[in-house]
Design an enzyme around this catalytic site. Structure first.
Site, PDB file in Angstrom:
ATOM      1  N   GLY A  43       0.803  -1.224   0.000  1.00 15.86           N
ATOM      2  CA  GLY A  43       0.000   0.000   0.000  1.00 15.86           C
ATOM      3  C   GLY A  43       0.832   1.268   0.000  1.00 15.86           C
ATOM      4  N   CYS A  84       0.241   0.249  -9.637  1.00 14.00           N
ATOM      5  CA  CYS A  84       0.176  -0.338  -8.292  1.00 14.00           C
ATOM      6  C   CYS A  84      -1.231  -0.880  -8.060  1.00 14.00           C
ATOM      7  CB  CYS A  84       0.520   0.688  -7.213  1.00 14.00           C
ATOM      8  SG  CYS A  84       0.345  -0.016  -5.555  1.00 14.00           S
ATOM      9  N   GLY A 118       9.053 -10.036 -13.961  1.00 12.91           N
ATOM     10  CA  GLY A 118       7.944 -10.911 -13.588  1.00 12.91           C
ATOM     11  C   GLY A 118       8.445 -12.329 -13.407  1.00 12.91           C
TER      12      GLY A 118
END
Lengths: 291, 309
Positions: free
Chosen positions: B76, B133, B249
């Site tokens: 967050g 995000c 990734g």
């Protein structure tokens, strides 16, 4: 600023030297990790690769170290796939470990009457701390209480070392501590004979209440265990107005302060702040974590 | 073989190796130096933690959780705010060790722009715009999933900095190629492909989501084939404009890295792989060098986009 911390954590392919199983999925693991052993302090942990196929490591607190023999020992409980895989490791196999990590317990020499409270898998850092005090701090007198709701991961032994304020029916101790001359007693709700039937904090309250005011003013509490227990320990410390350090746990990814995955809300001078359990802790002043 | 065969120019930045440490995995740049054997000399660039204008506390715990061949995270955007990063943290970094790249985030276009402006007046080498995000309610991926909004964010940041801009694209969108094209048109010098995929996990004992934020971003080897395809798709657009890609990734070894280069990545992002092995970069560099030697490749760029279809 951070440069003092450079190169303080070591990655080692550690050979399993001993791996003992106890009831309810509890294991004591000893590995050959001389670099970690050389600088490890009570309250610190190692981040362990449970299996080559598992992406994330598991943080395990350090229970014992031998600098001379170069080993580190952990006590852990299998709680999921990762620790299950770790428990299958045989003597001679390799385990990749990163350690030592984290802010250790700080010995409070001004209040040398050390009360160590360990619950469940919070037992290991208390053993580690007791051993350090025994080895280094002759002016400090530790008393250790341990709680568990599964059978203790050691053979309980009737103690010959008296503990003030604790009835003779509460007689069992951890043999290792007994051998070191460190008095210990056990607590559980499971009704084991020789073990205090109740919460570890009730056992601690009996002990604190039996001290004189002067003796009590010399007490510092050090604790590790499940969060509800630590909350009760923090409340007890507040009730008796005693300094208290607690060691926390949280799901962890990097363990070096990089990801902020393992945070806890802490009160600081500037207000509330999310601190990383891995490198800002795992040991915190109880008053900053539990209001 | 020296590291020099691994060095390259990435949108004007001198990368001593193709490896880039990814935002959110390495704090504000110094954290992994705690580990003996870790060295910024093994790394081309370090993307710092996502930074917003004002300090953010981040999400409630748990924030991380292991899943099959991967992990979920929902941090967050916990960060101390752009002023503190620029004034207090950047001066602690040794800018000669590697290229430090800021990662800019926000809830509004104006916030992205203001944070970019603050970093423009700093020693930072480049600016990565995080429009992907998945773990914040405003901004982030809600911008990244809309090519129009993505372009507007990039345009706003472009107008306040002359430093290289790298736009971090989300895999959580229909047409990543179109998004890449719009970001390039808006002034992006490079692209990061991909951010995490949205996912979740449930504790069957309590029936509660494991992650405090309910959902999190999935990373690790589980997403590698998806990331590779996205890099391949974005490269078809980016190569027309000579815009380089940081492929990322689930990369955990040199073979993974080489796959991404063949698909079109000029640089290779390492994130979750560090959690598995904090010394992974040294090994990947060495194994890439072995591959180059074995295949008589003298320049790394020969590999990039060399897929044989």
């Amino acid at each position: 600023m951070l440069k003092d911390y450079r190169n303080a954590i070591f990655v080692e392919e550690a050979k399993v030297l001993e791996h003992h199983a106890f009831e309810e999925g509890q294991f004591v693991l000893r590995v050959d990790a001389p670099k970690c052993a050389a600088t490890a302090k009570p309250g610190q942990f190692a981040h362990i690769q449970c299996d080559l196929q598992r992406l994330m490591r598991r943080p395990l607190s350090i229970m014992r170290v031998s600098v001379d023999e170069g080993w580190v020992e952990f006590l852990y409980k299998t709680v999921g796939d990762g620790t299950e895989l770790l428990s299958a490791k045989k003597v001679g196999e390799l385990v990749n470990i990163m350690g030592p990590i984290g802010r250790p317990f700080e010995l409070n020499k001004e209040k040398p009457n050390a009360l160590l409270l360990g619950g469940g898998v919070g037992i290991p850092p208390m053993v580690c701390l007791a051993e350090q005090i025994k080895n280094e701090e002759t002016a400090m007198s530790p008393t250790v209480f341990m709680g568990s709701e599964v059978p203790f991961p050691f053979d309980r032994k009737t103690s010959n070392l008296p503990v003030n304020g604790i009835g003779s029916d509460v007689s069992d101790s951890l043999p290792l501590l007994e051998a070191w001359g460190v008095p210990s007693r056990l607590a559980s709700l499971q009704g084991y004979s020789g073990v205090y039937e109740g919460y570890i904090t009730d056992l601690a309250r009996d002990w604190l209440s039996a001290l004189s005011d002067v003796e009590r003013s010399q007490v510092t509490i050090y604790s590790c265990g499940p969060t509800p227990m630590l909350k009760a320990v923090a409340a007890l410390a507040k009730e008796f107005d005693l300094p208290c350090q607690v060691s926390l746990e949280e799901y962890m990814a990097c363990a070096v302060g990089g990801c902020a995955g393992c945070v806890v809300k802490v009160t600081t001078d500037e207000g509330e702040s999310m601190k990383r359990v891995c490198v800002d802790g795992p040991v915190f002043d109880a008053t900053t974590v539990f209001a | 073989m020296p590291n020099s065969i691994l060095s390259s120019s990435f949108c004007g930045l001198n990368f001593q190796t193709p490896l880039v440490l990814l935002s959110g995995c390495v704090g504000f740049g110094n954290e992994y130096t705690r580990v003996e054997g870790f060295s910024h000399a093994d790394i081309g660039g370090v993307c710092l933690k996502g930074t917003t204008l004002h300090a953010r506390p981040g999400n409630p715990t748990h924030r991380v959780y292991e899943t099959p061949s991967g992990m979920l995270n929902a941090i967050g955007l916990q960060n101390p705010g752009a002023h503190k990063v620029v004034n207090d943290i950047l001066p602690t970094l040794d800018m000669n060790e590697t290229q430090f790249i800021a990662n800019v985030s926000g809830s509004t276009i104006e916030e992205y722009q203001e944070v970019t402006r603050l970093f423009d007046n700093s020693a930072i080498a480049a600016i990565e715009i995080n429009i992907s995000c998945p773990n914040v309610k405003e901004g982030g991926v809600t911008f990244g999933n809309d090519p129009d909004m993505s372009a507007r964010v990039v345009e706003a940041c472009r107008s306040v900095t002359s430093k290289p801009i790298i736009t971090k694209l989300s895999p959580n969108q229909t047409d990543i190629g179109e998004s890449a094209r719009r970001c390039i048109d808006a002034g992006s010098d490079a692209l990061s492909v991909i951010n995490t995929l949205m996912g979740m996990a449930i504790d069957t004992k309590t029936r509660k989501p494991v992650i405090g934020n309910i959902q999190g971003g999935l990373s690790g080897p589980a997403i590698k084939p998806i990331a590779l395809l996205k890099v391949h798709q974005v490269y078809q657009v980016a190569k027309l404009h000579n815009v380089p890609i940081i492929g990322q990734g689930g990369i955990t070894n040199a073979n993974d890295a080489i796959e991404f280069m063949i698909a079109g990545a000029s640089a290779i992002g390492i994130g979750t792989g560090l959690f598995y092995n904090p010394l992974i970069c040294k090994k990947i560099n060495n194994d890439i060098k072995d591959y180059l030697a074995l295949n008589n490749i003298n320049v790394l760029s020969e590999l990039i986009g060399s897929i044989d279809i």
